[in-house]
Design an enzyme around this catalytic site. Structure first.
Site, PDB file in Angstrom:
ATOM      1  N   GLU A 219      -6.432  -9.450   0.640  1.00 24.83           N
ATOM      2  CA  GLU A 219      -6.149 -10.570   1.533  1.00 24.83           C
ATOM      3  C   GLU A 219      -7.330 -10.921   2.431  1.00 24.83           C
ATOM      4  O   GLU A 219      -7.432 -12.051   2.915  1.00 24.83           O
ATOM      5  CB  GLU A 219      -4.924 -10.248   2.398  1.00 24.83           C
ATOM      6  CG  GLU A 219      -5.206  -9.438   3.670  1.00 24.83           C
ATOM      7  CD  GLU A 219      -5.801  -8.061   3.413  1.00 24.83           C
ATOM      8  OE1 GLU A 219      -5.590  -7.521   2.303  1.00 24.83           O
ATOM      9  OE2 GLU A 219      -6.486  -7.516   4.302  1.00 24.83           O
TER      10      GLU A 219
ATOM     11  N   ARG B 274     -10.468 -11.370   1.825  1.00 26.19           N
ATOM     12  CA  ARG B 274     -11.297 -12.451   1.280  1.00 26.19           C
ATOM     13  C   ARG B 274     -10.575 -13.799   1.367  1.00 26.19           C
ATOM     14  O   ARG B 274     -11.221 -14.835   1.448  1.00 26.19           O
ATOM     15  CB  ARG B 274     -11.717 -12.110  -0.159  1.00 26.19           C
ATOM     16  CG  ARG B 274     -10.585 -11.886  -1.101  1.00 26.19           C
ATOM     17  CD  ARG B 274     -10.988 -11.125  -2.353  1.00 26.19           C
ATOM     18  NE  ARG B 274     -11.047  -9.680  -2.141  1.00 26.19           N
ATOM     19  CZ  ARG B 274     -11.392  -8.793  -3.072  1.00 26.19           C
ATOM     20  NH1 ARG B 274     -11.738  -9.202  -4.280  1.00 26.19           N
ATOM     21  NH2 ARG B 274     -11.404  -7.507  -2.812  1.00 26.19           N
TER      22      ARG B 274
ATOM     23  N   LYS C 227       0.836  -1.202   0.000  1.00 27.48           N
ATOM     24  CA  LYS C 227       0.000   0.000   0.000  1.00 27.48           C
ATOM     25  C   LYS C 227       0.867   1.246   0.000  1.00 27.48           C
ATOM     26  O   LYS C 227       2.004   1.212   0.478  1.00 27.48           O
ATOM     27  CB  LYS C 227      -0.871   0.024   1.264  1.00 27.48           C
ATOM     28  CG  LYS C 227      -2.045  -0.932   1.254  1.00 27.48           C
ATOM     29  CD  LYS C 227      -2.875  -0.777   2.516  1.00 27.48           C
ATOM     30  CE  LYS C 227      -4.040  -1.755   2.546  1.00 27.48           C
ATOM     31  NZ  LYS C 227      -5.023  -1.546   1.479  1.00 27.48           N
TER      32      LYS C 227
HETATM   33  N1  BES Z   1      -8.330  -3.636   4.291  1.00 32.88           N
HETATM   34  C1  BES Z   1      -8.391  -3.247   2.932  1.00 32.88           C
HETATM   35  C2  BES Z   1      -9.638  -2.458   2.603  1.00 32.88           C
HETATM   36  C3  BES Z   1      -9.658  -1.031   3.070  1.00 32.88           C
HETATM   37  C4  BES Z   1      -8.898  -0.078   2.440  1.00 32.88           C
HETATM   38  C5  BES Z   1     -10.505  -0.654   4.069  1.00 32.88           C
HETATM   39  C6  BES Z   1      -8.951   1.237   2.855  1.00 32.88           C
HETATM   40  C7  BES Z   1     -10.586   0.656   4.477  1.00 32.88           C
HETATM   41  C8  BES Z   1      -9.802   1.604   3.876  1.00 32.88           C
HETATM   42  C9  BES Z   1      -8.384  -4.475   2.044  1.00 32.88           C
HETATM   43  O1  BES Z   1      -7.617  -5.528   2.480  1.00 32.88           O
HETATM   44  C10 BES Z   1      -7.825  -4.045   0.730  1.00 32.88           C
HETATM   45  O2  BES Z   1      -6.678  -3.707   0.689  1.00 32.88           O
HETATM   46  N2  BES Z   1      -8.635  -4.056  -0.314  1.00 32.88           N
HETATM   47  C11 BES Z   1      -8.232  -3.648  -1.589  1.00 32.88           C
HETATM   48  C12 BES Z   1      -8.823  -4.592  -2.592  1.00 32.88           C
HETATM   49  C13 BES Z   1      -8.281  -4.412  -3.969  1.00 32.88           C
HETATM   50  C14 BES Z   1      -6.832  -4.827  -4.012  1.00 32.88           C
HETATM   51  C15 BES Z   1      -9.094  -5.242  -4.926  1.00 32.88           C
HETATM   52  C16 BES Z   1      -8.730  -2.229  -1.810  1.00 32.88           C
HETATM   53  O3  BES Z   1      -9.836  -1.897  -1.365  1.00 32.88           O
HETATM   54  O4  BES Z   1      -7.989  -1.437  -2.380  1.00 32.88           O
HETATM   55 ZN    ZN Z   2      -7.340  -5.642   4.498  1.00 29.12          ZN
HETATM   56 MN    MN Z   3      -5.595  -5.368   1.852  1.00 30.65          MN
END
Ligand code: BES
Ligand code: ZN
Ligand code: MN
Length: 499
Positions: A352, A354, A280
């Site tokens: 991750e 899911r 990230k």
């Molecule tokens: N934990 C995150 C989702 C999230 C991101 C929640 C920001 C709250 C704020 C999750 O694990 C994630 O990283 N999801 C990705 C999915 C994508 C790679 C398809 C996302 O939302 O960017």
């Molecule tokens: Zn996450």
């Molecule tokens: Mn994630």
């Protein structure tokens, strides 16, 4: 904090602080009008001076009022009488909590408007008061000295009801509200703890502690070797990139002797999400300590159910892991085999949640559940779609979806339904595995739900994406404890306690 219910002669009631409501513009509520008469019109006199108009959440403290046994009177604005909304009611309650906490009162009695916001009865009004005020009083102090800690913290709050027959529903509301508030507190605290404290092992210990506190709760923690034996290849693939061992927390609550099928809550317990190899960006990455808030809310809701001794059969499951980049971490293109036997191509290691949830959801099958709700801070896309007010709700089961929406409304902890149509499923197609773990930019919250749906065919299931509601960012950064209120309401409804 202790909440009590009382009725009777308000003027003769001894309290360090009596709280009365004022509507716009300078309109006295019922109890305020009664107290105004007793004091020979002192309240109207003060309002005429222009210090309080009645805007929701504004307050005015008054001293030395003749004829009242109360040492002080706190006037609080409730907004327009004609549009006495729940939002304004909550604004007033939150303001009261802040002022009382800073005052030297330590104890107070609330005699708010006799009329309640539309659709709210005595029970709902009192419960909202308990939950809202306790919510406002929460302070984080685990890793920081609380320099503004109140000198005379509020210890007891008496809620005044107009008539004797109202005391029974009001007392029930206090009991339910207190349990909800404690569950919310637990969820907030776990969320706020940093990732180096609140690890998967820490979450497991907290669950064990709940098990020690409540007899009806049996807690079992599955370790990685057991998960490997079972074949949880998706969950384990995430934790392999971390030095913290994954835990699968299983909390079993039996509040009934009969052999009813259990309700199951599954919460994402990702104690820190750096994204893995699909790392990230640095900005606000600290907030990914909140990626275990689904799991925290399962613990909070289990606590509330235990506290209330609900006559239900309930299981809480929290797959807990970190998601970090490491030599053993998942790589884009890796393929893993889930507990269900279905293979998954990991195109993005940041999807991750899911992966850990799908194995936990398959594990649920063994309990032959009556219904399963999973809650997860699953996608940023859900926040883009719905903002930070409702949770995203997904279910192929209209009945279950309705129950959850209704519970959210009743608890003031709302969800909003999004489609879970098959039309979206093909976005998860992979040339090398049964499915990919991401479905592209379009409808990201929906394709995440579609992914989970492939592991929940054997029971009634709903998914709550709580990415937008589990915590607040910016100056108010902190866990919200949502959706503990919604889930506890659902359990209360299911157990027949609210009929
Ligand atoms: N934990 C995150 C989702 C999230 C991101 C929640 C920001 C709250 C704020 C999750 O694990 C994630 O990283 N999801 C990705 C999915 C994508 C790679 C398809 C996302 O939302 O960017
Ligand atoms: Zn996450
Ligand atoms: Mn994630």
């Amino acid at each position: 904090m202790e909440f009590k219910i009382k009725t009777g002669d308000l003027a003769a009631h001894k309290t360090p602080c009596l709280v009365l409501g004022i509507f716009e513009k300078r309109k006295l509520t019922g109890p305020a009008e009664a107290m105004d008469k007793v004091t020979g019109g002192r309240l109207t006199e003060r309002l005429k001076m222009g210090d309080l108009e009645g805007d929701a959440g504004r307050t005015l403290m008054l001293y030395d009022l003749p004829g009242l046994a109360a040492e002080r009177v706190l006037l609080v604005g409730c907004g327009k009488k004609k549009e006495f909304t729940r939002a304004n009611y909550r604004k007033a309650l939150a303001a009261i909590a802040v002022v009382l906490q800073q005052s030297g009162a330590g104890e107070a009695t609330l005699a708010l408007p006799e009329s309640r916001p539309e659709g709210m009865d005595v029970y709902a009004g009192v419960r909202d008061a308990v939950v809202t005020i306790d919510d406002k009083l929460y302070r984080y102090s685990a890793t920081k000295e609380d320099k503004q800690a109140p000198k005379t913290p509020l210890k007891r709050l008496t809620l005044w009801v107009d008539t004797k027959p109202e005391t029974a529903p009001a007392e029930r509301a206090v009991r339910h509200g207190r349990a909800m508030a404690d569950g919310i507190r637990l969820a907030k605290e776990l969320g706020n703890l940093p990732g180096n404290v609140c690890t998967p092992s820490y979450l497991a210990d907290q669950a064990r502690r709940l098990g020690e506190t409540y007899k009806a709760l049996k807690v079992e923690v599955l370790e990685e070797d057991r998960m490997a034996e079972l074949g949880m290849g998706a969950l384990l693939s995430v934790s392999h990139g971390s030095r913290q061992p994954a835990k699968l927390i299983v909390m079993h609550y039996r509040g009934t002797k009969s052999d009813t099928k259990p309700l199951v809550l599954v919460g994402k317990g990702l104690t820190f999400d750096a994204g893995g190899i699909s790392l990230k960006p640095a900005a606000e990455m600290d907030e990914m300590k909140y990626d275990m808030c689904g799991g925290a809310s399962v613990l909070g809701t289990m606590r509330a159910a235990c506290e209330l001794g609900l006559p239900i059969h309930l299981i809480g499951i929290v797959p807990a892991s970190e998601n970090l980049p490491d030599g053993a971490a998942n790589k884009p293109g890796d393929i893993v085999t889930s507990l269900s036997g279905q293979t998954i191509e990991i195109l993005n290691t940041d999807a991750e949640g899911r992966l850990i949830l799908c194995d936990a959801l398959t594990y649920c099958e063994r309990f032959e559940p009556a219904a399963v709700i999973d809650l997860a801070t699953l996608t940023g896309a859900c926040v883009v779609a719905l903002g930070k007010h409702p949770a995203g709700l997904f279910s192929a089961d209209d009945g279950l979806a309705e129950e959850i929406l209704k519970a959210g409304e009743a608890a003031g902890d709302r969800a909003w339904r999004l489609p879970l149509w098959d039309d979206y499923q093909s976005q998860l197609d992979s040339n090398f595995a049964d499915m990919a773990n991401v479905g592209g930019r379009e409808g990201g919250a929906i394709t995440a739900a579609c992914f989970l749906s492939r592991f929940t065919k054997k029971y009634r299931w709903a998914h709550l994406d709580i990415a937008g509601i589990a915590w607040l960012g910016g100056k108010e950064k902190g866990g919200t404890g949502r959706p503990v209120a919604l889930l506890t309401q659902w359990l209360l409804d299911r157990s027949g306690a609210t009929e």
